[in-house]
Design a protein around this motif. Sequence first.
Motif, short mmCIF file in Angstrom:
data_model
loop_
_atom_site.label_atom_id
_atom_site.label_comp_id
_atom_site.label_asym_id
_atom_site.label_seq_id
_atom_site.Cartn_x
_atom_site.Cartn_y
_atom_site.Cartn_z
N UNK A 1 72.24 71.33 65.43
CA UNK A 1 71.54 70.44 65.96
C UNK A 1 71.94 69.29 65.37
N UNK A 2 72.26 68.36 65.59
CA UNK A 2 73.25 66.76 64.90
C UNK A 2 71.94 66.20 64.23
N UNK A 3 70.99 66.36 65.06
CA UNK A 3 70.03 65.19 64.81
C UNK A 3 68.96 65.78 63.81
N UNK A 4 69.19 67.17 63.03
CA UNK A 4 67.92 67.72 62.08
C UNK A 4 69.40 66.80 60.87
N UNK A 5 68.78 66.38 59.93
CA UNK A 5 69.10 66.28 58.49
C UNK A 5 68.99 67.14 57.32
N UNK A 6 67.99 68.26 57.03
CA UNK A 6 67.17 68.80 56.63
C UNK A 6 66.76 69.64 57.26
N UNK A 7 66.72 71.31 56.05
CA UNK A 7 66.50 71.92 56.23
C UNK A 7 65.53 72.66 55.30
N UNK A 8 64.04 73.16 55.15
CA UNK A 8 63.32 73.19 53.45
C UNK A 8 63.33 75.05 54.42
N UNK A 9 63.74 75.82 53.70
CA UNK A 9 64.09 77.09 53.86
C UNK A 9 62.59 77.84 53.40
N UNK A 10 61.49 77.75 53.81
CA UNK A 10 60.27 78.83 53.68
C UNK A 10 60.83 80.06 53.99
N UNK A 11 61.83 80.67 54.06
CA UNK A 11 62.31 82.42 54.77
C UNK A 11 62.19 83.27 53.26
N UNK A 12 62.00 84.61 53.78
CA UNK A 12 61.80 85.59 53.18
C UNK A 12 63.58 85.71 51.66
N UNK B 1 74.36 74.00 54.03
CA UNK B 1 75.22 72.14 52.84
C UNK B 1 76.54 72.07 53.96
N UNK B 2 76.93 73.46 54.28
CA UNK B 2 78.50 73.23 55.22
C UNK B 2 78.28 72.89 56.49
N UNK B 3 76.79 72.91 56.86
CA UNK B 3 76.41 72.34 58.14
C UNK B 3 76.13 70.60 58.04
N UNK B 4 76.52 70.42 56.35
CA UNK B 4 76.17 68.82 57.04
C UNK B 4 74.77 68.98 56.79
N UNK B 5 73.61 69.36 55.98
CA UNK B 5 72.38 69.61 55.83
C UNK B 5 72.15 69.46 54.72
N UNK B 6 70.84 68.56 54.29
CA UNK B 6 70.56 68.55 52.60
C UNK B 6 69.13 69.55 52.70
N UNK B 7 69.10 70.27 51.50
CA UNK B 7 68.42 71.69 51.78
C UNK B 7 66.89 71.33 50.58
N UNK B 8 66.54 72.29 50.71
CA UNK B 8 65.09 71.99 50.18
C UNK B 8 64.62 73.55 50.26
N UNK B 9 65.11 74.31 49.20
CA UNK B 9 64.50 75.84 49.11
C UNK B 9 63.73 76.73 48.24
N UNK B 10 62.87 77.07 49.06
CA UNK B 10 62.43 78.36 48.29
C UNK B 10 62.42 78.69 47.03
N UNK B 11 61.70 79.30 46.35
CA UNK B 11 62.09 80.27 45.00
C UNK B 11 61.96 81.83 45.66
N UNK B 12 63.44 82.38 44.50
CA UNK B 12 64.26 81.88 44.49
C UNK B 12 65.49 81.28 44.94
#
Length: 407
Positions: free
Chosen positions: A65-76, A88-99
């Motif tokens: 989806x090209x309309x999405x700028x960034x993802x917040x990874x709150x996954x396992x 990142x390779x898809x051109x999205x900025x990333x905010x990742x939960x730990x670790x």
Amino acid sequence: MTHQPLRLAIVGGNRGSRFKQTLSALAEHIQLTAICDINEEMLHQWKQDYPGIELYRDYGQLLQNSTIDAVLLASPMLLHARQSIDALRAGKHVLSEVIAAHTVEDAWELVETVEKTGMVYMMAENYCFERSSLTVKHMAEQRLFGEITYAEGGYIHDLRHSVHHKDGSPTWRGDLHHTYNGMNYPTHSIGPIAKWLGLNEEGGDRMERMSTFVSNSRSLRHYFADMFGTGHPAAQEGYWKQGDSAVTTITTRRGVLIVLRVDWTSARPHNMRHYALQGTEGAYLSGRFDGEDDLLWIKGRSPFKEAIPGQPSDGEVEEMWEPLSRYQPRYDHPVWKQWGQQAYASGHGGGDFLVLEEFAAAVRGKRKPLIDVYDAAAWSSIFPLSMESAARNGQPVVFPDFRRALR
């Protein structure tokens, strides 16, 4: 100058739901665009609150989806590295939960991907953004503790209820405890300390080597026997590979000693934050339970204990602790002074708000965030390195230098 809001997708609706209040407060800067989760009921709940968002069960489709700028990874947790690299390779900025990554190889690939793509990557270590953590950081930057020689961090938090579903089957936390044995959740412990010490900063100190020791595994076995009966697989000897408590000792290149402890399965009252800092001119101790003051001593500023009339004295002057709150708001970090009033209402003592605000500001300003990929890789590498050390009865292992490509 006006800026378009950052169009954000959240991956993992359960933990992601903790950010709803923050998203409302930051609506001028962040626009929730999509949610990705494998649970249809979870997606339905989000759709009720945000009718205009797009829903995904397939992460690969979301990344197209090209309309999405960034993802917040709150996954396992064990999904974070691969999902970050793909985004990142898809051109999205990333905010990742730990670790950020659970293998050294994944940590290197994450660093290299950020360097190649130029996208903004931040790890959402919210403990770094709590008010007391920021205050201690600001005081350390002004050398009020003198030269820091020792630091201690602990994540001691009874989360036994989070290792299983209602039917007794394991959650990702349960799988983690079943599979690994070491410092299995390190960044809440090391994150604030790393910022107090200036680790990974240009020309600064860095972690050099570490050793990990793990206790016997007892707590979860007893817990499952009580909850689901002695015949449950998780109530059997040997089912849980992870010990109840893990302790890691770290030495830095400049000789600072750091001790970390993680224990989120032992039965005990709540003690989610545990920190200590010792310098040549001052010291800090976090409160041991909710409502207890954080304590501070600063040479030449903190009071002395007064002699009690009529009682014998050996003539020695005794130093006294004082509440950290006496040094606030004077030594509040500029970040807290700017955003604290809005942040305090969000989760983790304001940390959740400040993490999202910092990420959006870094993307908007095209700059590195306060917790960058080199921090994320170094702090997260404690996980695999601790497994290696614990398996060798505490033999020291050496940290990779994830910034070496920049040297």
